[in-house]
Design an enzyme around this catalytic site. Sequence first.
Site, PDB file in Angstrom:
ATOM      1  N   GLU A 238      -2.791  98.564  59.152  1.00  0.00           N
ATOM      2  CA  GLU A 238      -1.959  99.710  58.758  1.00  0.00           C
ATOM      3  C   GLU A 238      -2.277 100.805  59.751  1.00  0.00           C
ATOM      4  O   GLU A 238      -3.364 101.373  59.733  1.00  0.00           O
ATOM      5  CB  GLU A 238      -2.294 100.146  57.342  1.00  0.00           C
ATOM      6  CG  GLU A 238      -1.991  99.076  56.318  1.00  0.00           C
ATOM      7  CD  GLU A 238      -2.476  99.481  54.940  1.00  0.00           C
ATOM      8  OE1 GLU A 238      -2.364 100.664  54.587  1.00  0.00           O
ATOM      9  OE2 GLU A 238      -3.002  98.615  54.237  1.00  0.00           O
ATOM     10  N   CYS A 272      -0.984 109.427  57.392  1.00  0.00           N
ATOM     11  CA  CYS A 272      -0.292 108.518  58.306  1.00  0.00           C
ATOM     12  C   CYS A 272       1.213 108.681  58.169  1.00  0.00           C
ATOM     13  O   CYS A 272       1.948 108.652  59.139  1.00  0.00           O
ATOM     14  CB  CYS A 272      -0.712 107.079  58.027  1.00  0.00           C
ATOM     15  SG  CYS A 272      -0.480 106.568  56.334  1.00  0.00           S
TER      16      CYS A 272
HETATM   17  P1  NAD Z   1      -9.608 105.156  64.241  1.00  0.00           P
HETATM   18  O1  NAD Z   1      -8.709 104.055  64.650  1.00  0.00           O
HETATM   19  O2  NAD Z   1     -10.316 105.921  65.273  1.00  0.00           O
HETATM   20  O3  NAD Z   1     -10.766 104.602  63.272  1.00  0.00           O
HETATM   21  C1  NAD Z   1     -10.483 103.880  62.096  1.00  0.00           C
HETATM   22  C2  NAD Z   1     -11.712 103.089  61.676  1.00  0.00           C
HETATM   23  O4  NAD Z   1     -11.996 102.097  62.672  1.00  0.00           O
HETATM   24  C3  NAD Z   1     -12.980 103.916  61.562  1.00  0.00           C
HETATM   25  O5  NAD Z   1     -13.752 103.412  60.491  1.00  0.00           O
HETATM   26  C4  NAD Z   1     -13.667 103.661  62.885  1.00  0.00           C
HETATM   27  O6  NAD Z   1     -15.061 103.880  62.831  1.00  0.00           O
HETATM   28  C5  NAD Z   1     -13.351 102.197  63.100  1.00  0.00           C
HETATM   29  N1  NAD Z   1     -13.416 101.721  64.471  1.00  0.00           N
HETATM   30  C6  NAD Z   1     -13.436 102.428  65.620  1.00  0.00           C
HETATM   31  N2  NAD Z   1     -13.448 101.593  66.683  1.00  0.00           N
HETATM   32  C7  NAD Z   1     -13.437 100.331  66.199  1.00  0.00           C
HETATM   33  C8  NAD Z   1     -13.409  99.038  66.795  1.00  0.00           C
HETATM   34  N3  NAD Z   1     -13.403  98.873  68.108  1.00  0.00           N
HETATM   35  N4  NAD Z   1     -13.372  97.962  65.979  1.00  0.00           N
HETATM   36  C9  NAD Z   1     -13.343  98.102  64.635  1.00  0.00           C
HETATM   37  N5  NAD Z   1     -13.362  99.307  64.014  1.00  0.00           N
HETATM   38  C10 NAD Z   1     -13.414 100.400  64.787  1.00  0.00           C
HETATM   39  O7  NAD Z   1      -8.726 106.106  63.307  1.00  0.00           O
HETATM   40  P2  NAD Z   1      -9.144 107.511  62.675  1.00  0.00           P
HETATM   41  O8  NAD Z   1      -9.131 108.539  63.762  1.00  0.00           O
HETATM   42  O9  NAD Z   1     -10.357 107.328  61.842  1.00  0.00           O
HETATM   43  O10 NAD Z   1      -7.903 107.757  61.671  1.00  0.00           O
HETATM   44  C11 NAD Z   1      -6.677 108.300  62.055  1.00  0.00           C
HETATM   45  C12 NAD Z   1      -5.641 107.228  62.301  1.00  0.00           C
HETATM   46  O11 NAD Z   1      -5.481 106.402  61.151  1.00  0.00           O
HETATM   47  C13 NAD Z   1      -4.262 107.807  62.563  1.00  0.00           C
HETATM   48  O12 NAD Z   1      -3.672 107.144  63.644  1.00  0.00           O
HETATM   49  C14 NAD Z   1      -3.497 107.522  61.283  1.00  0.00           C
HETATM   50  O13 NAD Z   1      -2.117 107.456  61.406  1.00  0.00           O
HETATM   51  C15 NAD Z   1      -4.086 106.223  60.891  1.00  0.00           C
HETATM   52  N6  NAD Z   1      -3.836 105.949  59.460  1.00  0.00           N
HETATM   53  C16 NAD Z   1      -2.906 104.992  59.115  1.00  0.00           C
HETATM   54  C17 NAD Z   1      -2.611 104.741  57.772  1.00  0.00           C
HETATM   55  C18 NAD Z   1      -1.625 103.681  57.353  1.00  0.00           C
HETATM   56  O14 NAD Z   1      -1.675 103.260  56.197  1.00  0.00           O
HETATM   57  N7  NAD Z   1      -0.722 103.232  58.203  1.00  0.00           N
HETATM   58  C19 NAD Z   1      -3.266 105.473  56.781  1.00  0.00           C
HETATM   59  C20 NAD Z   1      -4.179 106.448  57.163  1.00  0.00           C
HETATM   60  C21 NAD Z   1      -4.455 106.674  58.510  1.00  0.00           C
END
Ligand code: NAD
Length: 469
Positions: A238, A272
């Site tokens: 997501e 999001c």
């Molecule tokens: P992010 O992608 O930086 O991090 C998300 C999670 O992934 C965190 O727990 C992070 O520590 C972890 N992570 C980081 N690098 C990783 C890797 N290489 N492998 C596995 N995990 C890793 O996102 P963010 O900055 O925490 O959140 C914001 C983003 O989330 C925005 O783009 C937003 O749109 C999205 N989001 C989407 C939804 C949806 O349902 N579509 C809902 C909420 C947020």
Amino acid sequence: MPTPRSPHAPGHRAARLTVVDPATGEAFDEAPDQRPEELDQVIARAQRAWHGWRADPAARAVALRACADAVETADDDLARLLTREQGKPLAESYAEVARTAARLRYFADLAPRTRRLDDGRPMRSEVTWRPVGPVAAIVPWNFPLQLAAAKFAPAFAAGNAVVLKPSPHTPLATRLLGSVLAAVLPEGVLTVVTGREPLGARLAAHPGIRHVTFTGSVPTGRAVARAASATLARVTLELGGNDAAVLLDDVDVDRIADRLFWAAFRNCGQVCMAVKRVYAPARIHAEVVEALAQRAKSVAVGSGLDPGTRIGPVSNAPQLGRVARVTRQALAAGARAAAGGHRLDGAGFFFAPTILTDVPPDSRVVTGEQFGPVLPVLPYQNLDEAVEAANGTGYGLGGSVWGTDLDRAEAVAERLECGTAWINHHAELSLAQPFAGVKDSGVGVAGGPWGLYGNLRPFVVHRPPEVEA
Ligand code: NAD
């Protein structure tokens, strides 16, 4: 020079994550910074727990209801801690905790259906469902509890054990949630792990995991899919959104302005499927900008713990930097701030709620995901152009159409390339609906029965007719 001590040597203090209160910009607590090597033990425990947990659907339903009760009982502590580390107003934290409990209760009542195939043969062919196996749930910092529950509630209902990794920016409320649920769940069914990368990457690639369900940004989603390809674990992604709100020429601006404003600015715009771009007919564009700017200038911005606050700080320093950068770039390219446009003075990660007009359509704030309290309002001359622009980014999470004639609005909504569309609303989801993005916004389906089946695999038994046997 002294030899640096190995981090694993006896007596070495375990590494810690510092947790910052975004309302003050100051560190206020810590959480474990776990090493990826610890995952082997955690996942082995999840696998052991899984064998008992998968065996008894009735006991699982009872446990899920008990989980919901436990979350509700702990709501004060969960909500305060969430506001402290994430920044959102306390009322929004309570709503998030309530949604977490509601999700658990919803999935407690959901069970997969066994189906007899109607294929015209005398053979009896029956499809039943089995849990896929231990699930890795990786979530971002904007809704740490609600998004965690969106992953573990259907995984539990399906009979899976879960290893949950929150963002290093917001580990605390999730750890508290983990201990609240540990009092109710069998040991090892839910484990919360916290730490910096490469913890998430190693979790996604671990051979003991059979489903990686991830919510976060598009680039990290791609990295997760690559990591999970090593074990061919199932992935549900997501990802980000850049939802457009298309206003029609019969819209009643006064009537919808509050709803439209909050669809963009709830949780400081860090949603999001927030409205991230508004397309307004040129004839009423100035009126729309004025209605939104007036709200942006007068809304109470402050610490989420203050009862009057409606918009809190941006949740962390890197995100504040991104929001400031895309805003600066748009202003440098000729956009005008009808409200805000700058960081607020003082401590904490506060950014003035911002309405941008005269925005070049190729600005990052239009083509990308600002994920903060900044909203561009763009004029359009004809509706086809507006629909084309709404569909014209790499994202496809949600979208909305606003107007008085609901049939006409619905016909326009049908043309949006996204997973969910609303009319005169935005981002209101039912627990029972499928939630999925198209294009870069995601892979797989969460929510409702679809979320349950996302954690199951079919198992088919073919049995001959009695006469043949
Ligand atoms: P992010 O992608 O930086 O991090 C998300 C999670 O992934 C965190 O727990 C992070 O520590 C972890 N992570 C980081 N690098 C990783 C890797 N290489 N492998 C596995 N995990 C890793 O996102 P963010 O900055 O925490 O959140 C914001 C983003 O989330 C925005 O783009 C937003 O749109 C999205 N989001 C989407 C939804 C949806 O349902 N579509 C809902 C909420 C947020």
